[in-house]
Design a protein around this motif. Structure first.
Motif, PDB file in Angstrom:
ATOM      1  N   THR A 102       0.834  -1.193   0.000  1.00 26.01           N
ATOM      2  CA  THR A 102       0.000   0.000   0.000  1.00 26.01           C
ATOM      3  C   THR A 102       0.876   1.253   0.000  1.00 26.01           C
ATOM      4  OG1 THR A 102      -1.688   1.217   1.206  1.00 26.01           O
ATOM      5  CG2 THR A 102      -0.194  -0.101   2.525  1.00 26.01           C
ATOM      6  N   ASP A 103       0.354   2.332  -0.531  1.00 28.40           N
ATOM      7  CA  ASP A 103       1.079   3.600  -0.535  1.00 28.40           C
ATOM      8  C   ASP A 103       0.604   4.509   0.596  1.00 28.40           C
ATOM      9  OD1 ASP A 103       2.691   2.940  -2.650  1.00 28.40           O
ATOM     10  OD2 ASP A 103       1.425   3.901  -4.150  1.00 28.40           O
ATOM     11  N   GLU A 104      -0.055   3.930   1.603  1.00 26.26           N
ATOM     12  CA  GLU A 104      -0.558   4.720   2.720  1.00 26.26           C
ATOM     13  C   GLU A 104       0.601   5.297   3.525  1.00 26.26           C
ATOM     14  OE1 GLU A 104      -3.258   4.204   6.742  1.00 26.26           O
ATOM     15  OE2 GLU A 104      -3.169   2.582   5.303  1.00 26.26           O
ATOM     16  N   THR A 105       0.492   6.578   3.875  1.00 26.16           N
ATOM     17  CA  THR A 105       1.506   7.262   4.668  1.00 26.16           C
ATOM     18  C   THR A 105       1.070   7.276   6.123  1.00 26.16           C
ATOM     19  OG1 THR A 105       2.048   8.686   2.803  1.00 26.16           O
ATOM     20  CG2 THR A 105       2.761   9.432   4.945  1.00 26.16           C
ATOM     21  N   GLU A 116       8.634   8.647  13.100  1.00 32.45           N
ATOM     22  CA  GLU A 116       8.958   7.983  11.834  1.00 32.45           C
ATOM     23  C   GLU A 116       7.802   8.118  10.872  1.00 32.45           C
ATOM     24  OE1 GLU A 116      11.764   4.493  13.766  1.00 32.45           O
ATOM     25  OE2 GLU A 116       9.689   3.993  13.245  1.00 32.45           O
ATOM     26  N   ILE A 117       8.142   8.297   9.603  1.00 31.53           N
ATOM     27  CA  ILE A 117       7.127   8.314   8.562  1.00 31.53           C
ATOM     28  C   ILE A 117       7.377   7.107   7.667  1.00 31.53           C
ATOM     29  CG2 ILE A 117       8.414   9.898   7.031  1.00 31.53           C
ATOM     30  CD1 ILE A 117       5.529  11.033   6.298  1.00 31.53           C
ATOM     31  N   HIS A 118       6.299   6.359   7.452  1.00 32.38           N
ATOM     32  CA  HIS A 118       6.355   5.169   6.609  1.00 32.38           C
ATOM     33  C   HIS A 118       5.461   5.375   5.394  1.00 32.38           C
ATOM     34  CE1 HIS A 118       7.744   3.459  10.429  1.00 32.38           C
ATOM     35  NE2 HIS A 118       8.319   2.514   9.700  1.00 32.38           N
ATOM     36  N   LEU A 119       5.920   4.903   4.276  1.00 33.61           N
ATOM     37  CA  LEU A 119       5.102   4.831   3.065  1.00 33.61           C
ATOM     38  C   LEU A 119       4.838   3.347   2.869  1.00 33.61           C
ATOM     39  CD1 LEU A 119       3.807   6.536   0.869  1.00 33.61           C
ATOM     40  CD2 LEU A 119       5.871   6.231  -0.487  1.00 33.61           C
ATOM     41  N   GLY A 120       3.609   2.945   3.171  1.00 31.42           N
ATOM     42  CA  GLY A 120       3.320   1.514   3.236  1.00 31.42           C
ATOM     43  C   GLY A 120       4.101   0.918   4.389  1.00 31.42           C
ATOM     44  N   ALA A 175      15.317   8.234  -1.679  1.00 28.62           N
ATOM     45  CA  ALA A 175      14.366   7.555  -2.569  1.00 28.62           C
ATOM     46  C   ALA A 175      12.947   8.113  -2.438  1.00 28.62           C
ATOM     47  CB  ALA A 175      14.361   6.054  -2.283  1.00 28.62           C
ATOM     48  N   PHE A 176      12.679   8.835  -1.350  1.00 27.30           N
ATOM     49  CA  PHE A 176      11.329   9.351  -1.089  1.00 27.30           C
ATOM     50  C   PHE A 176      11.248  10.876  -1.107  1.00 27.30           C
ATOM     51  CE2 PHE A 176      11.571   5.175   0.867  1.00 27.30           C
ATOM     52  CZ  PHE A 176      10.455   4.561   0.315  1.00 27.30           C
ATOM     53  N   GLN A 177      12.336  11.535  -1.423  1.00 29.78           N
ATOM     54  CA  GLN A 177      12.331  13.003  -1.448  1.00 29.78           C
ATOM     55  C   GLN A 177      11.478  13.517  -2.605  1.00 29.78           C
ATOM     56  OE1 GLN A 177      16.473  14.163  -1.321  1.00 29.78           O
ATOM     57  NE2 GLN A 177      16.656  13.606   0.829  1.00 29.78           N
ATOM     58  N   GLY A 178      10.945  14.726  -2.418  1.00 25.32           N
ATOM     59  CA  GLY A 178      10.119  15.349  -3.447  1.00 25.32           C
ATOM     60  C   GLY A 178       8.667  14.931  -3.405  1.00 25.32           C
ATOM     61  N   LYS A 179       8.259  14.209  -2.384  1.00 21.21           N
ATOM     62  CA  LYS A 179       6.875  13.743  -2.264  1.00 21.21           C
ATOM     63  C   LYS A 179       6.107  14.479  -1.166  1.00 21.21           C
ATOM     64  CE  LYS A 179       8.172   9.054  -3.728  1.00 21.21           C
ATOM     65  NZ  LYS A 179       7.615   9.050  -5.047  1.00 21.21           N
ATOM     66  N   GLY A 180       6.746  15.467  -0.530  1.00 19.09           N
ATOM     67  CA  GLY A 180       6.093  16.216   0.536  1.00 19.09           C
ATOM     68  C   GLY A 180       6.048  15.492   1.862  1.00 19.09           C
ATOM     69  N   LEU A 181       6.823  14.428   2.002  1.00 15.66           N
ATOM     70  CA  LEU A 181       6.771  13.636   3.234  1.00 15.66           C
ATOM     71  C   LEU A 181       7.353  14.367   4.439  1.00 15.66           C
ATOM     72  CD1 LEU A 181       7.684  10.082   1.879  1.00 15.66           C
ATOM     73  CD2 LEU A 181       5.420  11.049   2.341  1.00 15.66           C
ATOM     74  N   ALA A 182       8.371  15.191   4.242  1.00 14.17           N
ATOM     75  CA  ALA A 182       8.959  15.929   5.371  1.00 14.17           C
ATOM     76  C   ALA A 182       7.925  16.854   5.998  1.00 14.17           C
ATOM     77  CB  ALA A 182      10.189  16.710   4.919  1.00 14.17           C
ATOM     78  N   SER A 183       7.123  17.491   5.169  1.00  8.13           N
ATOM     79  CA  SER A 183       6.085  18.385   5.680  1.00  8.13           C
ATOM     80  C   SER A 183       5.019  17.613   6.456  1.00  8.13           C
ATOM     81  CB  SER A 183       5.452  19.148   4.506  1.00  8.13           C
ATOM     82  OG  SER A 183       4.481  20.041   4.972  1.00  8.13           O
ATOM     83  N   VAL A 184       4.623  16.464   5.949  1.00  3.30           N
ATOM     84  CA  VAL A 184       3.647  15.619   6.651  1.00  3.30           C
ATOM     85  C   VAL A 184       4.223  15.165   7.989  1.00  3.30           C
ATOM     86  CG1 VAL A 184       2.418  13.393   6.573  1.00  3.30           C
ATOM     87  CG2 VAL A 184       2.532  14.845   4.522  1.00  3.30           C
ATOM     88  N   LEU A 185       5.480  14.745   7.976  1.00  2.72           N
ATOM     89  CA  LEU A 185       6.161  14.303   9.191  1.00  2.72           C
ATOM     90  C   LEU A 185       6.223  15.426  10.219  1.00  2.72           C
ATOM     91  CD1 LEU A 185       7.885  12.293  10.825  1.00  2.72           C
ATOM     92  CD2 LEU A 185       9.850  13.027   9.453  1.00  2.72           C
ATOM     93  N   ALA A 186       6.656  16.601   9.789  1.00  3.43           N
ATOM     94  CA  ALA A 186       6.760  17.741  10.707  1.00  3.43           C
ATOM     95  C   ALA A 186       5.399  18.099  11.288  1.00  3.43           C
ATOM     96  CB  ALA A 186       7.370  18.939   9.985  1.00  3.43           C
ATOM     97  N   ALA A 187       4.386  18.183  10.454  1.00  7.52           N
ATOM     98  CA  ALA A 187       3.049  18.561  10.918  1.00  7.52           C
ATOM     99  C   ALA A 187       2.546  17.599  11.987  1.00  7.52           C
ATOM    100  CB  ALA A 187       2.079  18.615   9.742  1.00  7.52           C
ATOM    101  N   GLN A 188       2.698  16.317  11.748  1.00  4.61           N
ATOM    102  CA  GLN A 188       2.164  15.339  12.697  1.00  4.61           C
ATOM    103  C   GLN A 188       3.010  15.257  13.964  1.00  4.61           C
ATOM    104  OE1 GLN A 188       0.558  11.697  11.124  1.00  4.61           O
ATOM    105  NE2 GLN A 188       0.006  12.694   9.205  1.00  4.61           N
ATOM    106  N   ALA A 189       4.333  15.376  13.838  1.00  2.15           N
ATOM    107  CA  ALA A 189       5.191  15.360  15.023  1.00  2.15           C
ATOM    108  C   ALA A 189       4.903  16.567  15.914  1.00  2.15           C
ATOM    109  CB  ALA A 189       6.662  15.339  14.603  1.00  2.15           C
ATOM    110  N   LEU A 190       4.734  17.728  15.295  1.00  5.06           N
ATOM    111  CA  LEU A 190       4.460  18.940  16.061  1.00  5.06           C
ATOM    112  C   LEU A 190       3.068  18.897  16.697  1.00  5.06           C
ATOM    113  CD1 LEU A 190       6.152  21.442  13.625  1.00  5.06           C
ATOM    114  CD2 LEU A 190       6.954  20.823  15.928  1.00  5.06           C
TER     115      LEU A 190
END
Length: 105
Positions: free
Chosen positions: A2-5, A17-21, A47-62
């Motif tokens: 799955t591609d669920e984040t 931690e942020i997981h993609l699947g 391998a996962f850069q450019g997908k906006g994952l850092a922003s999702v990670l920061a938002a949820q961690a904060l």
């Protein structure tokens, strides 16, 4: 697969931690000092850069830090930049005093 984040807090490793699947895509390292959560490093696997994952990670961690009632101390440049650009409702932030650049004296 799955591609669920998903973002989870891993207290054993002192990081969010942020997981993609099933795959670990990145993390935000922290230290707990009393009621403070000091964010010290954020990293996304190339391998996962450019997908906006850092922003999702920061938002949820904060958001997790706010929910826990922790004071956020952003030593990590990415987390500091995120906080300057985005409103995190209810966040109590203590901006660290970093050493002055000796070339600017």
């Amino acid at each position: 697969m799955t591609d669920e984040t998903t973002v989870t807090r891993n207290d054993e490793e002192s990081r969010f931690e942020i997981h993609l699947g099933e795959t670990l895509a990145g993390f935000a390292q922290f230290r707990m000092r009393g009621d403070e959560i000091q964010f010290i490093h954020t990293e996304i696997d190339p391998a996962f850069q450019g997908k906006g994952l850092a922003s999702v990670l920061a938002a949820q961690a904060l958001t997790d830090a706010v929910t826990a009632g922790s004071t956020i101390v952003p030593y990590c440049p990415y987390i500091a930049g995120y906080l300057k650009k985005h409103d995190v409702a209810g966040a109590n932030i203590r901006w660290p005093e970093l050493p002055k650049d000796p070339t600017e004296v």
